[in-house]
Design a protein around this motif. Structure first.
Motif, PDB file in Angstrom:
ATOM      1  N   VAL A 235       1.020  -1.068  -0.466  1.00  0.00           N
ATOM      2  CA  VAL A 235       0.100  -0.181   0.223  1.00  0.00           C
ATOM      3  C   VAL A 235       0.457   1.399  -0.147  1.00  0.00           C
ATOM      4  O   VAL A 235       0.802   2.151  -0.777  1.00  0.00           O
ATOM      5  N   SER A 236       2.120   1.186   0.825  1.00  0.00           N
ATOM      6  CA  SER A 236       2.671   2.758   1.206  1.00  0.00           C
ATOM      7  C   SER A 236       3.050   2.876  -0.601  1.00  0.00           C
ATOM      8  O   SER A 236       3.496   3.865  -0.790  1.00  0.00           O
ATOM      9  N   LEU A 237       4.003   1.819  -1.122  1.00  0.00           N
ATOM     10  CA  LEU A 237       4.472   1.811  -2.236  1.00  0.00           C
ATOM     11  C   LEU A 237       3.783   2.292  -3.547  1.00  0.00           C
ATOM     12  O   LEU A 237       4.050   2.717  -4.317  1.00  0.00           O
ATOM     13  N   SER A 238       2.306   2.168  -3.947  1.00  0.00           N
ATOM     14  CA  SER A 238       1.642   2.008  -4.208  1.00  0.00           C
ATOM     15  C   SER A 238       0.994   3.515  -4.190  1.00  0.00           C
ATOM     16  O   SER A 238       0.976   4.175  -5.005  1.00  0.00           O
ATOM     17  N   LYS A 239       0.946   3.589  -3.113  1.00  0.00           N
ATOM     18  CA  LYS A 239       0.699   5.874  -3.136  1.00  0.00           C
ATOM     19  C   LYS A 239       1.611   6.590  -3.655  1.00  0.00           C
ATOM     20  O   LYS A 239       1.705   7.631  -4.134  1.00  0.00           O
ATOM     21  N   ALA A 240       3.258   6.081  -3.075  1.00  0.00           N
ATOM     22  CA  ALA A 240       4.457   6.568  -3.543  1.00  0.00           C
ATOM     23  C   ALA A 240       4.241   6.938  -5.275  1.00  0.00           C
ATOM     24  O   ALA A 240       5.307   7.567  -5.436  1.00  0.00           O
ATOM     25  N   VAL A 241       3.569   6.222  -6.445  1.00  0.00           N
ATOM     26  CA  VAL A 241       3.900   5.986  -7.352  1.00  0.00           C
ATOM     27  C   VAL A 241       2.809   7.401  -8.001  1.00  0.00           C
ATOM     28  O   VAL A 241       1.958   7.713  -7.931  1.00  0.00           O
ATOM     29  N   LYS A 242       3.852   7.614  -8.804  1.00  0.00           N
ATOM     30  CA  LYS A 242       3.782   9.136  -9.740  1.00  0.00           C
ATOM     31  C   LYS A 242       3.186   9.089 -10.785  1.00  0.00           C
ATOM     32  O   LYS A 242       4.233   8.679 -11.468  1.00  0.00           O
ATOM     33  N   LEU A 243       1.800  10.439 -10.925  1.00  0.00           N
ATOM     34  CA  LEU A 243       1.432  10.242 -12.180  1.00  0.00           C
ATOM     35  C   LEU A 243       1.881  11.280 -12.508  1.00  0.00           C
ATOM     36  O   LEU A 243       2.405  12.997 -12.043  1.00  0.00           O
ATOM     37  N   GLY A 244       1.539  11.611 -14.580  1.00  0.00           N
ATOM     38  CA  GLY A 244       1.760  13.260 -14.983  1.00  0.00           C
ATOM     39  C   GLY A 244       2.362  12.883 -16.072  1.00  0.00           C
ATOM     40  O   GLY A 244       1.916  11.401 -16.718  1.00  0.00           O
ATOM     41  N   ASN A 245       2.649  13.523 -16.620  1.00  0.00           N
ATOM     42  CA  ASN A 245       3.561  13.722 -17.889  1.00  0.00           C
ATOM     43  C   ASN A 245       4.525  12.283 -18.848  1.00  0.00           C
ATOM     44  O   ASN A 245       5.306  12.509 -17.411  1.00  0.00           O
ATOM     45  N   PRO A 246       4.725  11.227 -19.289  1.00  0.00           N
ATOM     46  CA  PRO A 246       5.052  10.801 -19.728  1.00  0.00           C
ATOM     47  C   PRO A 246       7.303  10.770 -20.218  1.00  0.00           C
ATOM     48  O   PRO A 246       7.408   9.839 -19.794  1.00  0.00           O
ATOM     49  N   GLU A 247       6.915  12.083 -20.825  1.00  0.00           N
ATOM     50  CA  GLU A 247       8.119  13.102 -20.963  1.00  0.00           C
ATOM     51  C   GLU A 247       9.011  13.091 -19.394  1.00  0.00           C
ATOM     52  O   GLU A 247       9.906  12.938 -19.819  1.00  0.00           O
ATOM     53  N   ASP A 248       8.662  13.142 -18.782  1.00  0.00           N
ATOM     54  CA  ASP A 248       9.098  13.166 -17.388  1.00  0.00           C
ATOM     55  C   ASP A 248       9.734  12.742 -17.109  1.00  0.00           C
ATOM     56  O   ASP A 248       9.170  10.833 -16.530  1.00  0.00           O
ATOM     57  N   GLU A 249      11.250  11.786 -16.652  1.00  0.00           N
ATOM     58  CA  GLU A 249      11.848  11.242 -16.053  1.00  0.00           C
ATOM     59  C   GLU A 249      11.192  10.551 -14.202  1.00  0.00           C
ATOM     60  O   GLU A 249      11.048   9.432 -13.890  1.00  0.00           O
ATOM     61  N   ALA A 250      10.437  11.961 -13.403  1.00  0.00           N
ATOM     62  CA  ALA A 250       9.756  11.932 -12.453  1.00  0.00           C
ATOM     63  C   ALA A 250       8.599  10.687 -12.351  1.00  0.00           C
ATOM     64  O   ALA A 250       8.636   9.983 -10.922  1.00  0.00           O
ATOM     65  N   THR A 251       7.882  10.859 -13.764  1.00  0.00           N
ATOM     66  CA  THR A 251       6.203   9.932 -13.802  1.00  0.00           C
ATOM     67  C   THR A 251       7.173   8.456 -13.312  1.00  0.00           C
ATOM     68  O   THR A 251       6.858   7.371 -14.401  1.00  0.00           O
TER      69      THR A 251
ATOM     70  N   MET B 274       4.240   6.289 -13.982  1.00  0.00           N
ATOM     71  CA  MET B 274       3.151   4.895 -13.985  1.00  0.00           C
ATOM     72  C   MET B 274       1.869   6.504 -15.847  1.00  0.00           C
ATOM     73  O   MET B 274       2.396   7.804 -15.569  1.00  0.00           O
ATOM     74  N   GLY B 275       1.977   6.564 -16.580  1.00  0.00           N
ATOM     75  CA  GLY B 275       1.293   6.522 -17.846  1.00  0.00           C
ATOM     76  C   GLY B 275      -0.129   6.469 -18.058  1.00  0.00           C
ATOM     77  O   GLY B 275      -0.416   6.424 -17.158  1.00  0.00           O
ATOM     78  N   PRO B 276      -0.491   7.278 -19.012  1.00  0.00           N
ATOM     79  CA  PRO B 276      -2.317   7.504 -18.756  1.00  0.00           C
ATOM     80  C   PRO B 276      -3.048   6.055 -19.383  1.00  0.00           C
ATOM     81  O   PRO B 276      -2.175   5.216 -19.631  1.00  0.00           O
ATOM     82  N   ILE B 277      -3.904   6.152 -19.019  1.00  0.00           N
ATOM     83  CA  ILE B 277      -4.946   5.316 -19.328  1.00  0.00           C
ATOM     84  C   ILE B 277      -4.887   5.819 -20.982  1.00  0.00           C
ATOM     85  O   ILE B 277      -5.197   6.895 -21.364  1.00  0.00           O
ATOM     86  N   ILE B 278      -5.854   4.178 -21.548  1.00  0.00           N
ATOM     87  CA  ILE B 278      -5.751   4.985 -23.050  1.00  0.00           C
ATOM     88  C   ILE B 278      -6.880   5.989 -23.939  1.00  0.00           C
ATOM     89  O   ILE B 278      -6.865   6.437 -24.645  1.00  0.00           O
ATOM     90  N   THR B 279      -7.785   4.949 -22.927  1.00  0.00           N
ATOM     91  CA  THR B 279      -9.235   6.031 -23.585  1.00  0.00           C
ATOM     92  C   THR B 279     -10.154   6.270 -21.827  1.00  0.00           C
ATOM     93  O   THR B 279      -9.537   5.595 -20.864  1.00  0.00           O
ATOM     94  N   ASN B 280     -11.108   7.885 -22.091  1.00  0.00           N
ATOM     95  CA  ASN B 280     -11.216   8.011 -20.842  1.00  0.00           C
ATOM     96  C   ASN B 280     -12.884   6.414 -20.723  1.00  0.00           C
ATOM     97  O   ASN B 280     -12.626   6.957 -20.057  1.00  0.00           O
ATOM     98  N   GLU B 281     -13.190   6.356 -22.213  1.00  0.00           N
ATOM     99  CA  GLU B 281     -14.088   5.296 -22.076  1.00  0.00           C
ATOM    100  C   GLU B 281     -13.108   3.424 -20.728  1.00  0.00           C
ATOM    101  O   GLU B 281     -14.659   3.110 -20.414  1.00  0.00           O
ATOM    102  N   ALA B 282     -11.719   3.676 -21.354  1.00  0.00           N
ATOM    103  CA  ALA B 282     -11.581   1.979 -20.574  1.00  0.00           C
ATOM    104  C   ALA B 282     -10.991   2.323 -18.796  1.00  0.00           C
ATOM    105  O   ALA B 282     -11.030   2.339 -18.592  1.00  0.00           O
ATOM    106  N   ILE B 283     -11.181   4.259 -18.693  1.00  0.00           N
ATOM    107  CA  ILE B 283     -10.895   4.869 -17.290  1.00  0.00           C
ATOM    108  C   ILE B 283     -12.725   4.456 -16.884  1.00  0.00           C
ATOM    109  O   ILE B 283     -12.662   3.908 -16.028  1.00  0.00           O
ATOM    110  N   ASP B 284     -13.782   5.074 -17.112  1.00  0.00           N
ATOM    111  CA  ASP B 284     -15.158   4.344 -16.605  1.00  0.00           C
ATOM    112  C   ASP B 284     -15.348   2.969 -16.871  1.00  0.00           C
ATOM    113  O   ASP B 284     -15.793   2.405 -15.092  1.00  0.00           O
TER     114      ASP B 284
END
Length: 483
Positions: free
Chosen positions: A311-327, A329-339
């Protein structure tokens, strides 16, 4: 805005009969992180598909007459060109896909390896002698078998590995001497198209490769049902795979489908190290990964410590710009996939599961999510959640972990963490899946190994050597030396 995002929309045509064909109808290709249109592809009609089939019918004759040396040299040249253009292809994957810059770069490296293996294996497609004279009355007979090309292969590829999974179709097909018609994902078609360009640059003859793009609703199931197609190689969801299998008719089929990959964590392991391994396997490609960690069954002796760490490690996962080295995890492919991810989590909660962390959308991404529930819950393993989501359940024995892992319609990969060799062997023997990773998560694969699943996870095996043989037919040859 992505740092290196293309300045204007780039349009790509289809490859038919050695020519790049543009259509007036275009399908936009969006960057999943920004939602901006970065590419546009031509949309095929039935006429385009029939033209591609006519071309492939010529191509299969050309391909089978290429020597093993020529096939090998072409594929190895593609690998060399790709290595020279690694940054360009890495950027393409980031622009159209779901991976971070780091993940995209690793995919290009894997693709180079895949193609190199294909080039090497093209020279090793050997048969075997058959002792016909081992049967009474056949003392004058000698023979052997060889591998022949199947003919025309239709390859349908998904969005999550838009370059390397295309290479796992094109490379083996060419190595085996086939013509191929590629239909890449509508979400991430550019990587595959650009790889096709490299094959032509490397000297692949016209007609051997055709590429069809655009919504399949424009041309139906012709690429699957046409009698000129000798094999369908599909990577994607189980429902689509079932529909293809029903429609294909009498032809070879190779499928790598869905999964809900389990990992068993026993009581004799380094909890911190295993938790890091499992979270890494859960978040690769934002969890849009067929062998990603989806179910964790943890021995009760280490359950609390493991849960706290994961849980601690999962909370620390950084989302954001996939170009950024600090990121991370990248995006989900579509809004429908998020739904769909949100809906699946809601169903689990209604069924008695508890969200320990995550569970929420962040712009076009989704938080790393851990959900707790009983290992024998009726919802256990029944649905693949294609996102960074994994369940965690307490078990009191290896037998419970194996039973829970097998209680699923899927069976692609599984993992077992233990320092007990007897436990490891029992797990590898009894887990019902295509691959068992010992002291690694389910999310491990190298491109030379046989890869595929059981049950609803697929038919046949990919992996370079295996795929080449799947894309071949066995021909027996017998000589009667007494006339």
């Amino acid at each position: 805005m992505l740092i290196n995002l293309v300045e204007k929309v780039v349009t790509k045509g289809m490859l038919i009969g050695g020519n790049w064909v543009e259509t007036t109808e275009k399908l936009p290709v969006l960057n999943p992180h920004t939602g901006e249109e970065v590419y546009a592809i031509s949309c095929a009609t039935e006429t385009h598909v029939y033209d591609a089939l006519k071309s492939a019918a010529k191509g299969k004759i050309i391909a089978r007459n290429l020597s093993a040396y020529d096939r090998s040299e072409i594929i190895l040249k593609v690998a060399s060109l790709l290595k020279e253009r690694k940054e360009e292809f890495t950027q393409t994957i980031v622009n159209e896909g779901v991976k971070t810059k780091m993940e995209a770069g690793k995919e290009v490296d894997r693709c180079i390896n895949t193609l190199t293996l294909c080039g090497e294996e093209a020279k090793r497609l050997t048969g075997e002698t058959v002792p016909f004279n081992a049967f009474a009355g056949a003392s004058a007979k000698k023979g052997h078998y060889v591998y022949d090309p199947v003919g025309i292969v239709t390859a349908i590829t998904p969005f999550n590995d838009p370059l390397n999974l295309v290479a796992h179709k094109l490379g083996p097909a060419v190595a085996a001497g086939n013509a191929i018609i590629l239909k890449p994902s509508d979400f991430t078609p550019i990587s595959g198209i650009k790889l096709g360009e490299l094959f032509l640059e490397a000297g692949l003859p016209s007609h051997v490769l055709n590429i069809i793009t655009g919504p399949i609703s424009n041309f139906g199931d012709i690429l699957v049902t046409d009698s000129r197609v000798n094999m369908v190689s599909f990577t994607g969801g189980s429902k689509s795979g079932e529909a293809i299998a029903k429609a294909a008719g009498v032809k070879k089929i190779g499928m790598e489908l869905g999964s809900s990959s389990p990992v068993i964590i026993m009581n004799d392991v380094d909890v911190n190290a295993v938790a890091e391994n499992c979270v890494g396997g859960m978040i690769w490609a934002a969890g849009q990964n067929c062998v990603g960690v989806k179910r964790m069954y943890v021995h009760d002796a280490v359950y609390d410590a493991f849960k706290e760490k994961v849980v601690s490690l999962s909370k620390a996962v950084k989302l954001g710009n996939p170009e950024d080295e600090a990121t991370d995890m990248g995006p989900i492919i579509t809004n429908e996939a998020i739904d769909k991810i949100e809906s699946s989590i809601a169903d689990l909660e209604k069924g008695g599961y508890k969200v320990l962390c995550g569970g929420k959308r962040v712009n076009n991404s989704f938080e790393a999510t851990i959900i707790e529930g009983d290992f024998d819950n009726v919802l256990n393993g029944k649905e693949e959640i294609f996102g960074p989501v994994a369940t965690i359940s307490k078990i009191s024995s290896l037998e419970e972990g194996i039973t829970a892992s097998n209680d699923s319609p899927y069976g692609l990969h599984a993992g077992i963490f233990t320092n007990n060799i007897e436990v490891a062997f029992k797990a590898t023997n009894e887990l019902q899946c295509g691959g068992v990773m010992v002291n690694d998560s389910s999310d491990y694969r190298i491109d030379m190994m046989p890869f595929g699943g059981v049950k609803q996870s697929g038919i046949g095996r990919e992996g370079v050597k295996s795929a080449i043989r799947e894309m071949s037919t066995t021909k027996i040859i017998c000589f009667n030396l007494k006339n």
